[in-house]
Design a protein around this motif. Structure first.
Motif, PDB file in Angstrom:
ATOM      1  N   UNK A  14       4.762   7.246 -19.451  1.00 24.60           N
ATOM      2  CA  UNK A  14       5.738   8.046 -18.704  1.00 24.60           C
ATOM      3  C   UNK A  14       5.774   7.624 -17.237  1.00 24.60           C
ATOM      4  N   UNK A  15       5.100   6.525 -16.915  1.00 25.86           N
ATOM      5  CA  UNK A  15       5.000   6.048 -15.537  1.00 25.86           C
ATOM      6  C   UNK A  15       3.542   5.845 -15.177  1.00 25.86           C
ATOM      7  N   UNK A  16       3.156   4.599 -14.898  1.00 21.42           N
ATOM      8  CA  UNK A  16       1.744   4.288 -14.689  1.00 21.42           C
ATOM      9  C   UNK A  16       1.321   4.319 -13.222  1.00 21.42           C
ATOM     10  N   UNK A  17       2.251   4.589 -12.314  1.00 22.29           N
ATOM     11  CA  UNK A  17       1.873   4.728 -10.911  1.00 22.29           C
ATOM     12  C   UNK A  17       1.849   3.414 -10.165  1.00 22.29           C
ATOM     13  N   UNK A  18       0.975   3.321  -9.183  1.00 29.17           N
ATOM     14  CA  UNK A  18       0.982   2.182  -8.259  1.00 29.17           C
ATOM     15  C   UNK A  18       0.205   0.970  -8.760  1.00 29.17           C
ATOM     16  N   UNK A  19      -0.544   1.128  -9.851  1.00 30.72           N
ATOM     17  CA  UNK A  19      -1.371   0.021 -10.327  1.00 30.72           C
ATOM     18  C   UNK A  19      -1.178  -0.198 -11.831  1.00 30.72           C
ATOM     19  N   UNK A  20       0.063  -0.466 -12.249  1.00 34.96           N
ATOM     20  CA  UNK A  20       0.325  -0.573 -13.686  1.00 34.96           C
ATOM     21  C   UNK A  20      -0.386  -1.743 -14.343  1.00 34.96           C
ATOM     22  N   UNK A  21      -0.585  -2.834 -13.608  1.00 33.11           N
ATOM     23  CA  UNK A  21      -1.252  -4.004 -14.179  1.00 33.11           C
ATOM     24  C   UNK A  21      -2.664  -3.696 -14.633  1.00 33.11           C
ATOM     25  N   UNK A  22      -3.426  -3.007 -13.774  1.00 30.14           N
ATOM     26  CA  UNK A  22      -4.814  -2.680 -14.108  1.00 30.14           C
ATOM     27  C   UNK A  22      -4.874  -1.710 -15.280  1.00 30.14           C
ATOM     28  N   UNK A  23      -3.942  -0.751 -15.302  1.00 36.39           N
ATOM     29  CA  UNK A  23      -3.935   0.230 -16.396  1.00 36.39           C
ATOM     30  C   UNK A  23      -3.561  -0.440 -17.706  1.00 36.39           C
ATOM     31  N   UNK A  24      -2.564  -1.325 -17.681  1.00 36.46           N
ATOM     32  CA  UNK A  24      -2.186  -2.041 -18.900  1.00 36.46           C
ATOM     33  C   UNK A  24      -3.316  -2.916 -19.413  1.00 36.46           C
ATOM     34  N   UNK A  25      -4.055  -3.512 -18.493  1.00 37.73           N
ATOM     35  CA  UNK A  25      -5.208  -4.327 -18.890  1.00 37.73           C
ATOM     36  C   UNK A  25      -6.225  -3.485 -19.640  1.00 37.73           C
ATOM     37  N   UNK A  26      -6.500  -2.286 -19.125  1.00 38.53           N
ATOM     38  CA  UNK A  26      -7.440  -1.391 -19.791  1.00 38.53           C
ATOM     39  C   UNK A  26      -6.916  -0.989 -21.161  1.00 38.53           C
ATOM     40  N   UNK A  27      -5.654  -0.609 -21.240  1.00 36.88           N
ATOM     41  CA  UNK A  27      -5.080  -0.148 -22.510  1.00 36.88           C
ATOM     42  C   UNK A  27      -5.179  -1.219 -23.586  1.00 36.88           C
ATOM     43  N   UNK A  28      -5.008  -2.474 -23.203  1.00 32.85           N
ATOM     44  CA  UNK A  28      -4.988  -3.550 -24.187  1.00 32.85           C
ATOM     45  C   UNK A  28      -6.372  -4.083 -24.531  1.00 32.85           C
TER      46      UNK A  28
END
Length: 298
Positions: free
Chosen positions: A39-53
């Protein structure tokens, strides 16, 4: 213990990275899939996507557009249904389950007409609301919060899912009310505890004084003064609007959770606690106006 037909669902909106890691580390070993709606990952989407994957059973859906908590939850439930899941544990992004949460809740899935199985909720900051050990092991209740709700997917879909018009706030109250009206049960397994932070809180200056006075006077109201809750003007708008909307939607089946009395009490309390009182008053007025004109979704 992983059951092939059990899943979890988390709606992500500007999540705290470390807390999200804790949440995923706790739930991924217990279910077949963890669906995360972006719904929106905020200011650091790259780091969050890395964690999710980094998790083999985490599936990300949504394109980052904030479609609201209700619509996102509907997408999670529908995806779980499409993948052949039978039960889904809905979690907030900052909720961390214990290692046996799914196994403990799943013991009650054979209960007659049960649509939701939930745990006790513990917010360690709310010292006036300690976990009770006096409850029966299992009890029927009228409502529960979304986080920690182990939901029967077919029954959830049969009542129409979450009301997408609500966007945020009272989403859990509304679906619980509709589930009960449909003849289904909500049961709580009191042996399961979920650590969950409800709202933005800080201890008051005289925290211990108010806790002690509340105990002496047997007053929940006095004990609540032991902490301060931050009032978000946007959230106050949605709460107000949704209370008015739900009062209209369930005019024939009124619920005290969104009664006019509660609306007035919540408005006064928010104005007294909040900082920018003019903005809060305006948001209450606009919320009432918009709640009266929303099209009702059944």
């Amino acid at each position: 213990m992983i059951i092939d037909a059990y899943a979890a669902g988390i709606v992500l909106y500007k999540p705290d990275l470390d807390r999200l890691k804790d949440s995923l580390n706790a739930i991924t070993p217990q279910v077949k899939f963890v669906y995360c709606f972006n719904n929106g990952l905020g200011d650091n989407p790259g780091a969050i996507n890395t964690v999710l994957h980094t998790y083999s059973n985490v599936i990300v859906i949504g394109d980052g557009q904030n479609i609201g908590i209700a619509s996102a939850l509907n997408a999670l439930v529908q995806r779980a249904h499409d993948d052949g899941m039978t039960w889904i544990l809905t979690l907030d992004q900052d909720s961390v389950v214990s290692e046996d949460t799914i196994a403990s809740l799943a013991k009650l899935t054979s209960e007659d007409k049960v649509a939701i199985i939930c745990p006790q909720i513990e917010d360690e900051r709310r010292k006036n609301e300690p976990i009770s050990h006096d409850f029966p092991p299992i009890e029927d209740i009228d409502d529960c919060i979304t986080s920690g709700s182990f939901m029967n997917i077919d029954k959830t879909l049969s009542v129409g899912g979450f009301d997408s018009r609500l966007f945020i706030d009272l989403v859990d109250d509304e679906i619980c009310h509709r589930i009960k009206l449909s003849g289904y049960r909500i049961i709580r397994n009191n042996s399961v505890i979920l650590n969950h932070e409800c709202g933005i809180l800080a201890p008051s200056k005289y925290e211990h004084f108010w806790l002690k006075m509340g105990m002496l006077m047997h007053s929940d109201i006095l004990q609540r003064l032991s902490h301060k809750r931050e009032v978000n003007p946007m959230r106050l708008y949605y709460v107000t609007r949704n209370m008015v909307y739900l009062n209209r939607k369930y005019r024939k089946n009124s619920n005290p959770m969104w009664s006019t009395k509660r609306l007035i009490r919540n408005s006064i309390s928010s104005i007294l606690r909040g900082k920018n009182k003019i903005v809060l008053i305006k948001n209450i007025i606009i919320g009432i106006r918009d709640g009266k004109t929303m099209n009702i979704e059944y």
